[in-house]
Every structure is written in C-alpha cells, then in structure tokens.
Design a protein around this motif. Structure first.
Motif, PDB file in Angstrom:
ATOM      1  N   GLU A  41       0.820  -1.220   0.000  1.00 27.54           N
ATOM      2  CA  GLU A  41       0.000   0.000   0.000  1.00 27.54           C
ATOM      3  C   GLU A  41       0.849   1.263   0.000  1.00 27.54           C
ATOM      4  O   GLU A  41       0.437   2.286  -0.551  1.00 27.54           O
ATOM      5  CB  GLU A  41      -0.918   0.023   1.221  1.00 27.54           C
ATOM      6  N   LEU A  42       2.021   1.218   0.613  1.00 25.11           N
ATOM      7  CA  LEU A  42       2.882   2.399   0.679  1.00 25.11           C
ATOM      8  C   LEU A  42       3.478   2.763  -0.682  1.00 25.11           C
ATOM      9  O   LEU A  42       3.804   3.924  -0.928  1.00 25.11           O
ATOM     10  CB  LEU A  42       4.025   2.175   1.675  1.00 25.11           C
ATOM     11  N   ALA A  43       3.625   1.768  -1.556  1.00 25.50           N
ATOM     12  CA  ALA A  43       4.202   2.020  -2.881  1.00 25.50           C
ATOM     13  C   ALA A  43       3.200   2.792  -3.727  1.00 25.50           C
ATOM     14  O   ALA A  43       2.004   2.501  -3.719  1.00 25.50           O
ATOM     15  CB  ALA A  43       4.567   0.705  -3.558  1.00 25.50           C
ATOM     16  N   LYS A  49       4.784  -1.692  -6.631  1.00 28.14           N
ATOM     17  CA  LYS A  49       3.768  -2.527  -5.974  1.00 28.14           C
ATOM     18  C   LYS A  49       3.969  -3.999  -6.363  1.00 28.14           C
ATOM     19  O   LYS A  49       3.930  -4.881  -5.514  1.00 28.14           O
ATOM     20  CB  LYS A  49       2.356  -2.075  -6.350  1.00 28.14           C
ATOM     21  N   LEU A  50       4.179  -4.252  -7.655  1.00 28.38           N
ATOM     22  CA  LEU A  50       4.384  -5.623  -8.131  1.00 28.38           C
ATOM     23  C   LEU A  50       5.659  -6.226  -7.545  1.00 28.38           C
ATOM     24  O   LEU A  50       5.687  -7.400  -7.165  1.00 28.38           O
ATOM     25  CB  LEU A  50       4.425  -5.659  -9.663  1.00 28.38           C
ATOM     26  N   ALA A  51       6.709  -5.415  -7.471  1.00 25.20           N
ATOM     27  CA  ALA A  51       7.974  -5.910  -6.908  1.00 25.20           C
ATOM     28  C   ALA A  51       7.825  -6.251  -5.427  1.00 25.20           C
ATOM     29  O   ALA A  51       8.352  -7.263  -4.957  1.00 25.20           O
ATOM     30  CB  ALA A  51       9.082  -4.877  -7.111  1.00 25.20           C
ATOM     31  N   VAL A  52       7.098  -5.427  -4.684  1.00 18.83           N
ATOM     32  CA  VAL A  52       6.899  -5.692  -3.257  1.00 18.83           C
ATOM     33  C   VAL A  52       6.021  -6.938  -3.084  1.00 18.83           C
ATOM     34  O   VAL A  52       6.249  -7.739  -2.179  1.00 18.83           O
ATOM     35  CB  VAL A  52       6.322  -4.469  -2.512  1.00 18.83           C
ATOM     36  N   GLY A  57       5.935 -12.749  -1.680  1.00 17.53           N
ATOM     37  CA  GLY A  57       5.849 -14.163  -2.047  1.00 17.53           C
ATOM     38  C   GLY A  57       7.139 -14.893  -1.732  1.00 17.53           C
ATOM     39  O   GLY A  57       7.131 -16.040  -1.263  1.00 17.53           O
ATOM     40  N   ASP A  58       8.266 -14.223  -1.981  1.00 19.87           N
ATOM     41  CA  ASP A  58       9.565 -14.825  -1.674  1.00 19.87           C
ATOM     42  C   ASP A  58       9.759 -14.981  -0.172  1.00 19.87           C
ATOM     43  O   ASP A  58      10.325 -15.976   0.289  1.00 19.87           O
ATOM     44  CB  ASP A  58      10.703 -13.995  -2.277  1.00 19.87           C
ATOM     45  N   GLN A 155      18.518  -7.072  -6.562  1.00 19.97           N
ATOM     46  CA  GLN A 155      18.744  -6.615  -7.938  1.00 19.97           C
ATOM     47  C   GLN A 155      17.475  -6.017  -8.547  1.00 19.97           C
ATOM     48  O   GLN A 155      17.534  -5.015  -9.261  1.00 19.97           O
ATOM     49  CB  GLN A 155      19.256  -7.761  -8.803  1.00 19.97           C
ATOM     50  N   LEU A 156      16.319  -6.627  -8.238  1.00 14.86           N
ATOM     51  CA  LEU A 156      15.058  -6.111  -8.759  1.00 14.86           C
ATOM     52  C   LEU A 156      14.807  -4.688  -8.265  1.00 14.86           C
ATOM     53  O   LEU A 156      14.468  -3.797  -9.049  1.00 14.86           O
ATOM     54  CB  LEU A 156      13.905  -7.031  -8.346  1.00 14.86           C
TER      55      LEU A 156
END
Length: 168
Positions: A41-43, A49-52, A57-58, A155-156
């Motif tokens: 939500e902060l992004a 958002k997708l990266a977070v 998931g990781d 890296q992402l």
C-alpha cells in the motif's frame, strides 16, 4: 601485541550459532510477512507494488524453507526475543504519509527493503558456511535457494530505482 585467532568452535557450539542466526532471520521474515500488505500500500507506482508483492511471495517461500530446515535438524524456532528486522520495519521505515512527492517515499521504501535483503544475504551466507561445517547438505541447499532469492530481490529493487531516477 600479536593478533589472537580464537579456536574453531566445536559442533555443539556451531549448532548453537546456527540456531541463533536462523532464528533471528526466521523471526524477521515472519515480521515482514505480516507487514508486506501494508508495504504494498505504501508504494505509489505499479512497478514497485508488483515488486513488493513478489518480495512478499519470496518471504513466504523462504519461511517455508526455514521451517523445513528446523524439521531437518530436529529443532523448533524460539520466541522472538531480539529481532533487528522488526526494529527497522516497525514504523514502516519512517516513511512520511504526507509526502508530496510519491517518488521520495518509493525510493525510501526500496532503500529499506534493500537494506533488509542485504541483512538476509549476509545472514544466509554465514548460515551456509556453518551448514557446510555441520554437514547439513539438505539445509545448505535450502539456504542457498533463500540466498539466491534475496539477491534477486536486491537486484530487482536496484533496477526499479534506476528506472525512477534515470532519464529516458
């Protein structure tokens, strides 16, 4: 005065060291798993958002692997006594909800997530070394997978930050 190298720890002490660090990173990941929805939500930008979400998931997969590690070595995680990760995340990285420039919050969010991943990378590296000494081959493999995911996430976030600040 000559430098003194301490004697190598015996297997019992190595396992104690291993459990200490595994528990710290495990409890830190548990804390992050609980906070990931709020971090999303902060992004402000969709790529972040997708990266977070991917990061979250990781975190879940890494926790599952660590739970497998505890089973493999016949141990259970101890309570969260000292969790350095929670200290970093506790206030959502001190991000300012009233920030007029969303980019600044996003860059801060990426910075702190990368700091966390650097802690994880370092912790996993040490755990892998100790697992090798203890001849925990399956454990070493699981830790290597966690290490690789943490490095990939770092890296992402670096690539996304570069997109934010580099002129097209």
């Amino acid at each position: 005065m000559e430098p003194h190298t301490p004697p190598a720890p015996d297997k019992k002490f190595l396992k104690q060291i291993f459990l200490h660090h595994l528990t710290r990173i495990y409890n830190g990941k548990r804390f992050l798993r609980e906070r990931t929805p709020h971090l999303i939500e902060l992004a402000s930008f969709e790529a972040l958002k997708l990266a977070v979400k991917e990061f979250g998931g990781d975190v879940k997969k890494q926790l599952e692997r660590m739970e497998d590690i505890y089973k493999l070595i016949g141990e259970t995680p101890s309570p969260d006594i000292c969790n350095p990760i929670s200290s970093i995340v506790r206030d959502e990285f001190c991000l300012d909800d009233d920030q007029e420039v969303p980019l600044l919050n996003d860059l801060d969010l990426m910075l702190y997530l990368q700091i966390l991943e650097h802690i994880n990378i370092t912790s996993y590296r040490m755990l892998i070394m100790i697992a090798k000494l203890l001849k925990y081959d399956e454990v070493k493999q699981l830790l290597t997978e966690n290490f690789d995911e943490a490095a990939d996430n770092d890296q992402l976030f670096t690539l996304i930050a570069k997109e934010y600040v580099t002129p097209e």
